[in-house]
Design an enzyme around this catalytic site. Structure first.
Site, PDB file in Angstrom:
ATOM      1  CG  HIS A   1       9.387 131.275  38.014  1.00 46.26           C
ATOM      2  ND1 HIS A   1      10.536 131.793  37.451  1.00 46.26           N
ATOM      3  CD2 HIS A   1       8.348 131.677  37.215  1.00 46.26           C
ATOM      4  CE1 HIS A   1      10.206 132.473  36.353  1.00 46.26           C
ATOM      5  NE2 HIS A   1       8.894 132.428  36.195  1.00 46.26           N
TER       6      HIS A   1
ATOM      7  CG  ASP B   1       3.419 131.361  31.708  1.00 44.48           C
ATOM      8  OD1 ASP B   1       3.704 132.106  32.666  1.00 44.48           O
ATOM      9  OD2 ASP B   1       4.055 131.357  30.638  1.00 44.48           O
TER      10      ASP B   1
HETATM   11  C1  HEM Z   1      11.071 128.084  31.803  1.00 46.40           C
HETATM   12  C2  HEM Z   1      10.668 129.326  31.662  1.00 46.40           C
HETATM   13  C3  HEM Z   1       9.517 129.881  32.429  1.00 46.40           C
HETATM   14  C4  HEM Z   1       8.394 129.249  32.868  1.00 46.40           C
HETATM   15  C5  HEM Z   1       7.977 127.795  32.660  1.00 46.40           C
HETATM   16  C6  HEM Z   1       7.625 130.221  33.602  1.00 46.40           C
HETATM   17  C7  HEM Z   1       6.420 129.956  34.222  1.00 46.40           C
HETATM   18  C8  HEM Z   1       5.792 130.825  35.095  1.00 46.40           C
HETATM   19  C9  HEM Z   1       4.645 130.482  35.895  1.00 46.40           C
HETATM   20  C10 HEM Z   1       3.958 129.128  35.894  1.00 46.40           C
HETATM   21  C11 HEM Z   1       4.323 131.564  36.634  1.00 46.40           C
HETATM   22  C12 HEM Z   1       3.214 131.695  37.681  1.00 46.40           C
HETATM   23  C13 HEM Z   1       1.906 132.159  37.109  1.00 46.40           C
HETATM   24  C14 HEM Z   1       1.940 133.551  36.550  1.00 46.40           C
HETATM   25  O1  HEM Z   1       1.859 134.541  37.272  1.00 46.40           O
HETATM   26  O2  HEM Z   1       2.108 133.643  35.355  1.00 46.40           O
HETATM   27  C15 HEM Z   1       5.252 132.617  36.278  1.00 46.40           C
HETATM   28  C16 HEM Z   1       5.263 133.882  36.809  1.00 46.40           C
HETATM   29  C17 HEM Z   1       6.112 134.873  36.419  1.00 46.40           C
HETATM   30  N1  HEM Z   1       7.192 134.758  35.576  1.00 46.40           N
HETATM   31 FE1  HEM Z   1       7.763 133.087  34.621  1.00 46.40          FE
HETATM   32  N2  HEM Z   1       8.291 131.423  33.592  1.00 46.40           N
HETATM   33  C18 HEM Z   1       9.459 131.250  32.896  1.00 46.40           C
HETATM   34  C19 HEM Z   1      10.431 132.204  32.664  1.00 46.40           C
HETATM   35  C20 HEM Z   1      10.366 133.498  33.089  1.00 46.40           C
HETATM   36  C21 HEM Z   1      11.351 134.516  32.816  1.00 46.40           C
HETATM   37  C22 HEM Z   1      12.616 134.308  32.006  1.00 46.40           C
HETATM   38  C23 HEM Z   1      10.908 135.660  33.409  1.00 46.40           C
HETATM   39  C24 HEM Z   1      11.544 137.024  33.457  1.00 46.40           C
HETATM   40  C25 HEM Z   1      12.316 137.527  32.532  1.00 46.40           C
HETATM   41  C26 HEM Z   1       9.644 135.370  34.041  1.00 46.40           C
HETATM   42  C27 HEM Z   1       8.880 136.293  34.695  1.00 46.40           C
HETATM   43  C28 HEM Z   1       7.759 135.989  35.429  1.00 46.40           C
HETATM   44  C29 HEM Z   1       7.006 136.976  36.196  1.00 46.40           C
HETATM   45  C30 HEM Z   1       7.275 138.467  36.277  1.00 46.40           C
HETATM   46  C31 HEM Z   1       5.990 136.263  36.845  1.00 46.40           C
HETATM   47  C32 HEM Z   1       4.942 136.842  37.808  1.00 46.40           C
HETATM   48  C33 HEM Z   1       5.522 137.003  39.191  1.00 46.40           C
HETATM   49  C34 HEM Z   1       4.494 137.627  40.129  1.00 46.40           C
HETATM   50  O3  HEM Z   1       4.459 138.859  40.168  1.00 46.40           O
HETATM   51  O4  HEM Z   1       3.757 136.892  40.751  1.00 46.40           O
HETATM   52  N3  HEM Z   1       9.350 134.047  33.835  1.00 46.40           N
HETATM   53  N4  HEM Z   1       6.153 132.133  35.341  1.00 46.40           N
END
Ligand code: HEM
Length: 299
Positions: free
Chosen positions: A212, A140
């Protein structure tokens, strides 16, 4: 640039606590300021505290420190009965460090300083799991903006009201980890949009529109809606998940991502991850610059 609170960009810490407080009725601004000064004093050099304020209390304590577009978080509803509830409160403390004892001591000191005037809404401890993975096993933070770009994503720019501050979004997610772990890794990767072992983004046709990453990698009028994420995993045998934390120069960026996750877009496509994890809280606050924080805390 007005100097921001340093803890926002700390990447070394691996022990965390977030505690959110509601201020009791009829407490005077002077009493709140005195309690906050006591809460923040004597912080060890080995830990950092990020303090942020809900809209109503910031307005009460320092009407001159009002960022543009600041609002309370209100419950969002999406397709398939998905909801993102609000637990909007007044005061937010993120205590971070590398020593469990120091992080807990500071958390308790803050609690004691505030106990006569507040009620705790939630307090959650977390840690760095393996090599910065969420409990699903996926890294993450991979696509977090790097170097100068993280300041652009997170900090209100010079020339705008409350420059040097940062909007904060907190949202506790509870995972159904057993359900997620039953899936083959190839399906898990399609849900997230990255490979599991080495966090490589899926490309072209391999990247589903409902992953996601597809739902959160958003642009608006040609501007990439970048945010600075500092989430932490928490967990026990009873409850486990991710305490999502993001800093942004404009809460609109988060709103867009949340609506896209919920399927509130023309195509109605929602984030597949929502079938395996549930948002249980949600709140906006504002972490003022160090200069504005002094104004807020001065009686
Ligand atoms: C269960 C809750 C969540 C989990 C387990 C989770 C996990 C992850 C994972 C594994 C990634 C891919 C690796 C990375 O780039 O960090 C990611 C990307 C991302 N997440 Fe989450 N996330 C969660 C909730 C959220 C929420 C609520 C938001 C927004 C308000 C969010 C915004 C983002 C963004 C902006 C990216 C990067 C997208 C990109 O530009 O590639 N995430 N998240």
């Amino acid at each position: 640039m007005q100097s921001y609170q340093l803890g926002i960009f700390n990447e070394e810490a691996n022990i965390f606590n977030v505690t959110e407080y509601k201020i009791n009725d009829n407490v005077s601004p002077s009493t709140i300021k005195r309690a906050l000064n006591n809460a923040l004093k004597g912080t060890s050099e080995k830990i950092e505290v990020v303090i942020s304020f809900g809209k109503n209390i910031l307005n009460e304590l320092a009407p001159e420190v009002q960022p543009k577009n600041f609002k309370n978080f209100e419950q969002l509803n999406g397709v398939n009965g998905f909801t993102m509830p609000s637990n909007q409160s007044d005061l937010y403390f993120r205590v971070i460090g590398s020593d469990n004892s120091l992080v807990l001591d500071k958390t308790i000191q803050i609690q004691e300083a505030l106990k006569a005037i507040t009620t705790i809404v939630i307090s959650e401890n977390g840690f760095v799991y393996k090599d910065h993975r969420d409990l699903t096993g996926f890294v993450d933070g991979s696509a977090n903006p790097k170097e100068e770009k993280k300041y652009l994503a997170a900090i209100v720019p010079e020339g705008e009201p409350a420059a040097g501050g940062s909007f904060v979004f907190h949202q506790k997610w509870v995972h159904d980890l057993m359900k997620f772990n039953e899936l083959p890794v190839s399906i898990q990767e399609k849900i997230i949009g990255r490979t599991k072992p080495d966090s490589i983004e899926l490309e072209g046709d391999a990247m589903p529109a409902d992953s996601h990453v597809s739902r959160t990698d958003a642009s608006h009028e040609g501007v990439a809606m970048k945010i600075w994420r500092r989430s932490f995993p928490f967990g026990s045998a009873t409850e486990k998940g991710l305490f999502f934390i993001a800093y942004t120069c404009d809460p609109f960026r988060i709103d867009i991502q949340l609506e896209r996750m919920l399927g509130n877009t023309e195509d109605g496509v929602y984030d597949q991850m929502m079938n395996y994890s549930k948002a249980t809280t949600g709140a906006y606050s504002f972490a003022p610059s160090i200069k504005d924080l002094k104004t807020i805390l001065t009686d």
